[in-house]
Enzyme design. Sequence first.
Site, PDB file in Angstrom:
ATOM      1  N   CYS A 102       0.823  -1.201   0.000  1.00 29.09           N
ATOM      2  CA  CYS A 102       0.000   0.000   0.000  1.00 29.09           C
ATOM      3  C   CYS A 102       0.862   1.257   0.000  1.00 29.09           C
ATOM      4  O   CYS A 102       1.585   1.512  -0.957  1.00 29.09           O
ATOM      5  CB  CYS A 102      -0.970  -0.047   1.178  1.00 29.09           C
ATOM      6  SG  CYS A 102      -2.276   1.191   1.148  1.00 29.09           S
ATOM      7  N   ALA A 103       0.829   2.047   1.034  1.00 30.72           N
ATOM      8  CA  ALA A 103       1.655   3.249   1.130  1.00 30.72           C
ATOM      9  C   ALA A 103       3.048   2.960   1.663  1.00 30.72           C
ATOM     10  O   ALA A 103       3.944   3.799   1.570  1.00 30.72           O
ATOM     11  CB  ALA A 103       0.968   4.284   2.025  1.00 30.72           C
TER      12      ALA A 103
END
Length: 181
Positions: A102-103
């Site tokens: 994800c991030a």
Amino acid sequence: MATILVPLAQGCEELEAVTIIDLLRRAGLTVVVAGLEVGTVTASRGVILLPETTLTEVLDQDFDMVVLPGGLGGAQRLEADRRIAALLRRMAEQGRYIAAICAAPRVLAGAGLLDNREATAYPGILDGQAGIKTSSAAVVRDGTFITSRGPGTAMDFALILIEILCGRDQRDTVEAALQRS
């Protein structure tokens, strides 16, 4: 059996964190869940997670893999923590596995570990990062670095981590019990 560190920061993505921890443990792996500080972690959707230990308490241990859950707030806190950057660089120097979803691939990029590597992340997270070959694939493996896109890819990501650490048979066993198809 392999030992995996999953560091949790305030604002982490709970679906990713719990999926990773759960599936790796279903595979029989030792998973150490460590908060950046003492106490509970409030994840991005308000779920309260209780790490078993703190990062400070386990920094001197050897891990076969470190897995960073995403969530923008969590990833920002991981990236700002000098202990995480030092741990990731040490693991990279030792040829150990480093995974981020994800991030969280931004943490790897910030530590200079994705230069000349292929990686994926939540859309926009790696934009403008020179030297990274970005992919739109759900999961990307480049040597000992494994990255994934986001909450919807968390199960595939965790299953690939199991396959890397335990082999295809163990991955298939865990996946079959999940009744995905």
